[in-house]
Design a protein around this motif. Structure first.
Motif, PDB file in Angstrom:
ATOM      1  N   ARG A 170       0.864  -1.180  -0.074  1.00 24.93           N
ATOM      2  CA  ARG A 170       0.241   0.312  -0.245  1.00 24.93           C
ATOM      3  C   ARG A 170       0.802   1.293  -0.184  1.00 24.93           C
ATOM      4  NH1 ARG A 170      -2.947  -0.787   5.156  1.00 24.93           N
ATOM      5  NH2 ARG A 170      -1.180  -1.839   5.669  1.00 24.93           N
TER       6      ARG A 170
ATOM      7  N   CYS B 249      -2.773   3.351   7.001  1.00 26.87           N
ATOM      8  CA  CYS B 249      -4.041   2.979   7.750  1.00 26.87           C
ATOM      9  C   CYS B 249      -3.372   3.626   9.671  1.00 26.87           C
ATOM     10  CB  CYS B 249      -4.680   1.534   7.456  1.00 26.87           C
ATOM     11  SG  CYS B 249      -5.014   1.948   6.310  1.00 26.87           S
TER      12      CYS B 249
ATOM     13  N   ASP C  90      -1.849   6.909  10.401  1.00 22.75           N
ATOM     14  CA  ASP C  90      -2.154   8.504  11.012  1.00 22.75           C
ATOM     15  C   ASP C  90      -1.187   8.860   9.230  1.00 22.75           C
ATOM     16  OD1 ASP C  90       0.867   7.743  11.406  1.00 22.75           O
ATOM     17  OD2 ASP C  90       0.924   9.746  12.949  1.00 22.75           O
ATOM     18  N   TRP C  91      -1.758   8.637   9.088  1.00 21.95           N
ATOM     19  CA  TRP C  91      -1.041   9.369   7.123  1.00 21.95           C
ATOM     20  C   TRP C  91      -2.272  10.242   7.254  1.00 21.95           C
ATOM     21  CZ3 TRP C  91       1.963   6.142   2.509  1.00 21.95           C
ATOM     22  CH2 TRP C  91       3.164   5.733   3.005  1.00 21.95           C
TER      23      TRP C  91
ATOM     24  N   GLY D 194      -8.178  -1.859   7.805  1.00 15.22           N
ATOM     25  CA  GLY D 194      -6.655  -2.200   6.625  1.00 15.22           C
ATOM     26  C   GLY D 194      -6.962  -2.138   5.105  1.00 15.22           C
ATOM     27  N   LYS D 195      -7.646  -1.054   4.639  1.00 14.04           N
ATOM     28  CA  LYS D 195      -7.869  -1.138   3.217  1.00 14.04           C
ATOM     29  C   LYS D 195      -7.462   0.753   3.095  1.00 14.04           C
ATOM     30  CE  LYS D 195      -9.819  -5.743   2.408  1.00 14.04           C
ATOM     31  NZ  LYS D 195     -10.965  -6.599   2.046  1.00 14.04           N
ATOM     32  N   ILE D 196      -7.707   0.797   2.179  1.00 12.33           N
ATOM     33  CA  ILE D 196      -7.272   2.647   1.846  1.00 12.33           C
ATOM     34  C   ILE D 196      -8.772   2.607   1.748  1.00 12.33           C
ATOM     35  CG2 ILE D 196      -7.044   4.278   0.749  1.00 12.33           C
ATOM     36  CD1 ILE D 196      -4.004   3.027   0.549  1.00 12.33           C
TER      37      ILE D 196
ATOM     38  N   ASP E  57       2.944   2.065   7.641  1.00 13.22           N
ATOM     39  CA  ASP E  57       1.059   1.497   7.867  1.00 13.22           C
ATOM     40  C   ASP E  57       0.199   2.899   6.866  1.00 13.22           C
ATOM     41  OD1 ASP E  57      -1.102   0.763   8.200  1.00 13.22           O
ATOM     42  OD2 ASP E  57      -1.012   0.338  10.503  1.00 13.22           O
TER      43      ASP E  57
ATOM     44  N   VAL F  83      -5.254  10.263   4.281  1.00 10.84           N
ATOM     45  CA  VAL F  83      -5.765   8.398   3.857  1.00 10.84           C
ATOM     46  C   VAL F  83      -6.878   8.474   4.338  1.00 10.84           C
ATOM     47  CG1 VAL F  83      -4.862   6.334   3.574  1.00 10.84           C
ATOM     48  CG2 VAL F  83      -3.504   8.606   2.599  1.00 10.84           C
ATOM     49  N   VAL F  84      -8.026   8.178   3.958  1.00 13.03           N
ATOM     50  CA  VAL F  84      -8.817   6.410   5.400  1.00 13.03           C
ATOM     51  C   VAL F  84      -9.599   5.719   5.205  1.00 13.03           C
ATOM     52  CG1 VAL F  84     -11.153   6.921   5.944  1.00 13.03           C
ATOM     53  CG2 VAL F  84     -10.339   9.572   5.631  1.00 13.03           C
ATOM     54  N   CYS F  85      -8.735   4.990   6.374  1.00 15.58           N
ATOM     55  CA  CYS F  85      -9.200   3.348   5.489  1.00 15.58           C
ATOM     56  C   CYS F  85     -10.327   2.724   6.859  1.00 15.58           C
ATOM     57  CB  CYS F  85      -7.587   2.415   6.532  1.00 15.58           C
ATOM     58  SG  CYS F  85      -6.307   3.079   5.649  1.00 15.58           S
TER      59      CYS F  85
END
Length: 546
Positions: A328, A355, A357-358, A366-368, A353, A361-363
């Motif tokens: 990812r 998912c 605190d990037w 565990g999937k974007i 990771d 990006v919202v997950c």
């Protein structure tokens, strides 16, 4: 006149030429003598060995035919101010004054066409006269490092006349401003040192294709520094040593695989982003490289054995140890690449990771599922790598400065519900998305026109054509009627108008005919109405109320 008179004339002319040349030589020699006398008096202490009568016998002074061709009084702890008419030494080829404490204005060197080498380092000169470096057509080396008392000055464009220049060393000389884009004039330049000044701006485009081997632009002083990308290095194939540390450079490290003699690359203490290119790690000539205190991304670079590498301080590598990044992360970095590796993204997309605190990006599980990069001043293009985020539902790229086209691969995102690319500079064909996708393309004046880039679009349009009522696309998508329907309506309308006009004209003509046939009987004053035996005339007249 006798036959010998022409011979006498020629002889007298030759003698006069010799006398004239000798006189000019004497005058020139006298000029050299006068300047050297003033120079000796201006220097404290008087240089050792300058007590003899003839200046051509002084230590460090070389002459040819009684003309001064070289002065070398380096590192003798001399003080004083140089006489302003130094350029009266018209045969001077080299001037070595470095390592002293000379002060005041630097005398003009203008039009010393034989001058090849000038070394003035480490003195206390305070100013440089305008036009000081004009006409130095044979200059090969100019060095003025550590001239810290000079008033702020810019690199003079007069030096472009010095096409034979090989070495330009102006480090720590209080230079200000930007580099003039004139380096295509220096076809022989091999060494450029502008370290420790107050310079700003980007690298000149005319660096490309130059023969520069040693490029030292490092350590611009506090509040200053070169900025922008360093892509031009990729086309400087003669580079051996590059010092760009302690500046404000951004963007990725370019592919330097064509710089096959590069052995020393110092890039620390900048704001470089992106993945360290594999071509750099495989460069066989490389011996030293510093990448400390940047915002570099991707896996920790692994250089060959024997290469001295420093990676200390701030960087945004996905792992602390060697090894690949999460898939990812790799996808998001591919996306960032087409945005020019935005510094904002590099600072917030750290770790392995996304998912965690990037930012942006919202997950879910565990999937974007959402990438929201609206209003982030992004440039570049929309990456086809978005299609690798197979769980993506919402993609917001609106209100940026993105160009190119919309990648056709985005239509394969089965979960996609919202795609907002409004208010960018997109162009080219528009892919056809499923009706469920809320697709906003407003504010892209060139979208739907060919020539916009590498998208694999379908029929040009401003949206999906099936956007729900009230959506941005419905408001901006224009008529839903096809061109053939519009053409048919126009033909029917024209035919109807033509029929109406024809009927009106015909009836009006008959009515007018009836009025013309009505004549007065001048004899009895009565009106006579002729009979035409045509009932249509009466009907027409009654129809129009006549």
């Amino acid at each position: 006149m006798t036959l010998t008179d022409p011979v006498k004339s020629v002889t007298l002319l030759s003698v006069s030429k010799v006398i004239c040349s000798f006189s000019l030589l004497c005058i020139a020699t006298a000029d050299d003598a006068a300047f050297m006398s003033k120079l000796a008096k201006a220097l404290t202490p008087t240089p050792s060995g300058w007590s003899a009568t003839s200046f051509c016998s002084w230590t460090g002074v070389d002459c040819s035919a009684n003309r001064v061709i070289s002065i070398n009084i380096a590192s003798q702890s001399l003080t004083g101010t140089l006489p302003p008419d130094l350029n009266s030494l018209s045969h001077l080829t080299s001037l070595y004054l470095q390592g002293n404490a000379l002060y005041g204005a630097l005398p003009s060197l203008a039009y010393l066409s034989m001058l090849e080498s000038v070394y003035l380092d480490g003195n206390n000169f305070t100013s440089i006269p305008d036009g000081c470096f004009q006409g130095l057509t044979n200059l090969q080396s100019l060095s003025m490092t550590d001239s810290i008392n000079l008033a702020p000055w810019a690199i003079p464009t007069d030096l472009t006349q010095s096409s034979n220049l090989v070495k330009l060393d102006l480090g720590n000389a209080n230079l200000v401003g930007t580099l003039p884009d004139v380096f295509d004039s220096f076809v022989s330049l091999q060494e450029l040192c502008l370290s420790c000044n107050n310079l700003t701006g980007g690298l000149p485009k005319t660096f490309a294709g130059s023969g520069i081997q040693n490029l030292w632009l490092n350590s611009q002083k506090d509040g200053f520094g070169f900025s922008g990308i360093i892509e031009v290095l990729a086309s400087m194939t003669h580079l051996s040593q590059v010092w760009l540390h302690k500046n404000l450079f951004t963007g990725p490290i370019p592919d330097l695989s064509n710089c096959t003699t590069l052995f020393d690359l110092q890039l620390r203490d900048n704001q470089l982003t992106g993945v360290v290119p594999p071509s750099l790690m495989s460069l066989s000539s490389l011996q030293n490289v510093s990448l400390d205190n940047n915002v570099l991304q991707g896996p920790v670079p692994s250089f060959g054995k024997g290469v001295k590498v420093t990676l200390n301080g701030v960087n945004s590598f996905c792992r602390k140890d060697a090894g690949p990044c999460d898939s990812r992360v790799t996808t998001l970095l591919d996306i960032a690449k087409d945005f020019g590796y935005s510094l904002q993204l590099a600072r917030s997309w750290t770790g392995n990771d996304p998912c965690g605190d990037w930012s942006f990006v919202v997950c879910a599980a565990g999937k974007i599922i959402t990438v929201n990069l609206a209003k982030q001043n992004l440039t570049g293009t929309i990456s086809p790598a978005f299609a690798n985020l197979t769980d993506l539902r919402n993609l917001y790229l609106n209100n940026n400065n993105l160009g190119g086209s919309i990648p056709g691969g985005l239509t394969t995102l089965a979960q996609l519900e919202v795609l907002d690319v409004s208010y960018n500079n997109l162009s080219g064909d528009v892919p056809k998305f499923p009706t469920k996708v809320k697709f906003n393309t407003a504010g892209n004046a060139l979208l739907g026109h060919s020539g916009g880039g590498g998208g694999s679009g379908t029929t040009p349009s401003n949206g999906s054509g099936d956007a729900p009522s009230g959506s941005p696309n419905a408001a901006s998508g224009g008529s839903s009627l096809s061109p053939s329907w519009i053409a048919g309506i126009v033909v029917i309308a024209v035919f109807f108008v033509a029929v109406v006009v024809f009927v009106f004209c015909k009836c009006h003509a008959k009515n007018r005919h009836g009025k013309v046939g009505r004549v007065n009987n001048l004899e009895n004053g009565k009106e006579v109405v002729p009979s035409f035996g045509d009932e249509n005339v009466t009907m027409s007249i009654n129809f129009f109320g006549k």
